[in-house]
Design a protein around this motif. Structure first.
Motif, PDB file in Angstrom:
ATOM      1  N   THR A   1     -10.243  13.584   9.400  1.00  0.00           N
ATOM      2  CA  THR A   1     -11.467  13.059  10.173  1.00  0.00           C
ATOM      3  C   THR A   1     -11.078  12.179  11.402  1.00  0.00           C
ATOM      4  N   ALA A   2     -10.313  11.501  11.236  1.00  0.00           N
ATOM      5  CA  ALA A   2     -10.030  10.408  12.058  1.00  0.00           C
ATOM      6  C   ALA A   2      -9.443  11.243  13.347  1.00  0.00           C
ATOM      7  N   ALA A   3      -8.600  12.310  13.212  1.00  0.00           N
ATOM      8  CA  ALA A   3      -7.981  12.972  14.206  1.00  0.00           C
ATOM      9  C   ALA A   3      -8.738  13.825  14.896  1.00  0.00           C
ATOM     10  N   THR A   4      -9.858  14.112  14.194  1.00  0.00           N
ATOM     11  CA  THR A   4     -10.850  15.017  14.939  1.00  0.00           C
ATOM     12  C   THR A   4     -11.227  15.233  16.322  1.00  0.00           C
ATOM     13  N   PRO A   5     -11.720  13.977  16.658  1.00  0.00           N
ATOM     14  CA  PRO A   5     -12.123  13.743  18.050  1.00  0.00           C
ATOM     15  C   PRO A   5     -10.808  14.054  19.153  1.00  0.00           C
ATOM     16  N   TRP A   6      -9.924  13.494  18.809  1.00  0.00           N
ATOM     17  CA  TRP A   6      -8.323  13.708  19.296  1.00  0.00           C
ATOM     18  C   TRP A   6      -8.441  15.069  19.843  1.00  0.00           C
ATOM     19  N   VAL A   7      -8.264  15.873  18.413  1.00  0.00           N
ATOM     20  CA  VAL A   7      -8.020  17.481  18.541  1.00  0.00           C
ATOM     21  C   VAL A   7      -8.962  18.074  19.407  1.00  0.00           C
ATOM     22  N   LEU A   8     -10.292  17.853  19.343  1.00  0.00           N
ATOM     23  CA  LEU A   8     -11.492  18.401  20.170  1.00  0.00           C
ATOM     24  C   LEU A   8     -11.069  18.191  21.695  1.00  0.00           C
ATOM     25  N   ARG A   9     -10.739  17.010  21.962  1.00  0.00           N
ATOM     26  CA  ARG A   9     -10.258  16.714  23.288  1.00  0.00           C
ATOM     27  C   ARG A   9      -9.027  17.415  24.007  1.00  0.00           C
ATOM     28  N   ARG A  10      -8.099  17.802  23.156  1.00  0.00           N
ATOM     29  CA  ARG A  10      -7.116  18.387  23.382  1.00  0.00           C
ATOM     30  C   ARG A  10      -6.818  19.861  23.379  1.00  0.00           C
ATOM     31  N   LEU A  11      -7.994  20.566  22.792  1.00  0.00           N
ATOM     32  CA  LEU A  11      -7.900  22.089  22.613  1.00  0.00           C
ATOM     33  C   LEU A  11      -8.100  22.666  23.958  1.00  0.00           C
ATOM     34  N   PRO A  12      -7.201  23.671  24.111  1.00  0.00           N
ATOM     35  CA  PRO A  12      -7.215  24.378  25.327  1.00  0.00           C
ATOM     36  C   PRO A  12      -8.721  25.065  25.291  1.00  0.00           C
ATOM     37  N   ARG A  13      -9.379  25.135  26.580  1.00  0.00           N
ATOM     38  CA  ARG A  13     -10.611  25.845  26.460  1.00  0.00           C
ATOM     39  C   ARG A  13     -10.862  26.714  27.532  1.00  0.00           C
ATOM     40  N   PRO A  14     -10.834  27.964  26.963  1.00  0.00           N
ATOM     41  CA  PRO A  14     -11.274  29.100  28.242  1.00  0.00           C
ATOM     42  C   PRO A  14     -12.455  28.839  28.810  1.00  0.00           C
TER      43      PRO A  14
ATOM     44  N   ALA B   1     -17.698  17.701  23.099  1.00  0.00           N
ATOM     45  CA  ALA B   1     -19.117  17.204  22.602  1.00  0.00           C
ATOM     46  C   ALA B   1     -19.544  17.764  21.341  1.00  0.00           C
ATOM     47  N   LEU B   2     -18.587  18.471  20.448  1.00  0.00           N
ATOM     48  CA  LEU B   2     -18.714  18.586  19.020  1.00  0.00           C
ATOM     49  C   LEU B   2     -18.555  17.517  18.191  1.00  0.00           C
ATOM     50  N   ALA B   3     -17.865  16.335  18.619  1.00  0.00           N
ATOM     51  CA  ALA B   3     -17.496  15.192  17.905  1.00  0.00           C
ATOM     52  C   ALA B   3     -18.398  14.333  17.381  1.00  0.00           C
ATOM     53  N   THR B   4     -19.681  14.798  16.906  1.00  0.00           N
ATOM     54  CA  THR B   4     -20.679  14.186  16.298  1.00  0.00           C
ATOM     55  C   THR B   4     -20.538  13.711  15.004  1.00  0.00           C
ATOM     56  N   PRO B   5     -21.215  12.649  14.388  1.00  0.00           N
ATOM     57  CA  PRO B   5     -21.069  12.029  13.050  1.00  0.00           C
ATOM     58  C   PRO B   5     -21.356  13.175  12.235  1.00  0.00           C
ATOM     59  N   ARG B   6     -22.070  14.124  12.331  1.00  0.00           N
ATOM     60  CA  ARG B   6     -22.396  15.263  11.280  1.00  0.00           C
ATOM     61  C   ARG B   6     -21.226  16.047  11.160  1.00  0.00           C
ATOM     62  N   LEU B   7     -20.436  16.453  12.325  1.00  0.00           N
ATOM     63  CA  LEU B   7     -19.309  17.343  12.142  1.00  0.00           C
ATOM     64  C   LEU B   7     -18.284  16.566  11.695  1.00  0.00           C
ATOM     65  N   LEU B   8     -18.024  15.242  11.818  1.00  0.00           N
ATOM     66  CA  LEU B   8     -16.838  14.496  11.301  1.00  0.00           C
ATOM     67  C   LEU B   8     -17.053  14.372   9.887  1.00  0.00           C
ATOM     68  N   VAL B   9     -18.328  14.211   9.429  1.00  0.00           N
ATOM     69  CA  VAL B   9     -18.605  14.381   7.785  1.00  0.00           C
ATOM     70  C   VAL B   9     -18.212  15.454   7.304  1.00  0.00           C
ATOM     71  N   ALA B  10     -18.475  16.853   7.948  1.00  0.00           N
ATOM     72  CA  ALA B  10     -18.092  17.965   7.296  1.00  0.00           C
ATOM     73  C   ALA B  10     -16.720  18.147   7.331  1.00  0.00           C
ATOM     74  N   VAL B  11     -16.077  17.675   8.261  1.00  0.00           N
ATOM     75  CA  VAL B  11     -14.368  17.877   8.227  1.00  0.00           C
ATOM     76  C   VAL B  11     -13.827  17.158   7.132  1.00  0.00           C
ATOM     77  N   GLY B  12     -14.449  15.853   7.064  1.00  0.00           N
ATOM     78  CA  GLY B  12     -13.884  15.012   5.850  1.00  0.00           C
ATOM     79  C   GLY B  12     -14.153  15.566   4.464  1.00  0.00           C
TER      80      GLY B  12
END
Length: 218
Positions: free
Chosen positions: A17-30, A38-49
């Motif tokens: 969960t803690a790494a999620t924002p870092w991962v989203l920032r570094r994903l290659p984006r076509p 922009a997906l790193a919302t509290p709702r998404l972090l709760v879902a990941v955790g």
């Protein structure tokens, strides 16, 4: 749940969960991909955790320690992938490839621990068979995305490592059924356009693992 399994699941979920924002920032984006950071919302972090906690708990309770790293390809790396898919209908190729790498290292670890090459052969056969099947579905129907094909290869490898043909077939069947239910719910909600098949497909090996454990206990 034994305390080592619970501790492993909690720590893994917290780190993922803690790494999620870092991962989203570094994903290659076509160019056509969504804005991942922009997906790193509290709702998404709760879902990941929550997802990581549940599936890691299942894996650490029901599988040998030597197999945990292989399962991490689904229980950690592809949690990010399917949560993104659920939000955007997009399975990032980079996460799929990282999942392949984690699964490969995990399979090699299992082979070293067991002192035999059987796990490597089983996992390779599972990846080729399941990945090849979904590739054929994609090529003939275009009813699944190619991200689902990549995910299917990882599922085949991990399920075959754990339980051979039986668990692999159960994983594919359970994932297909879960994907169909997801699609019906999508349509029932009056949504149009493509629906995310990845989360249903991803759930298959974990559902099969529970079935495997329950049927073995009966």
């Amino acid at each position: 749940m034994p305390w080592p399994s619970l501790l492993t699941a909690v720590v893994t979920a917290a780190v993922t969960t803690a790494a999620t924002p870092w991962v989203l920032r570094r994903l290659p984006r076509p160019p056509e991909a969504p804005d991942y950071p922009a997906l790193a919302t509290p709702r998404l972090l709760v879902a990941v955790g929550a997802l990581t906690l549940v599936v890691t708990g299942l894996v650490t309770c029901l599988t040998p320690v030597a197999h945990w790293l292989a399962w991490a390809s689904l229980a950690v790396v592809n949690v990010w992938a399917v949560v993104i898919d659920a939000r955007t209908t997009w399975l990032p190729a980079a996460l799929s490839r990282i999942g392949w790498g984690v699964a490969a290292v995990g399979v090699a670890t299992a082979a070293l621990v067991r002192g035999e090459l059987g796990p490597v052969g089983a996992a390779a056969l599972g990846a080729v068979t399941v990945g090849g099947f979904f590739h054929a579905v994609w090529a003939w129907t275009r009813q699944v995305g190619y991200g689902d094909v990549r995910l299917a290869a990882t599922i085949g490898a991990v399920a075959a490592l754990e339980g051979g043909v039986t668990l692999t077939a159960a994983a594919v069947l359970a994932g297909t059924c879960a994907g169909a239910v997801w699609g019906l719910a999508h349509r029932a909600g009056r949504h149009t356009g493509p629906f995310p098949y990845g989360p249903g497909l991803w759930s298959g090996p974990f559902l099969a693992l529970v079935w495997w454990a329950v049927s073995g206990a009966l």
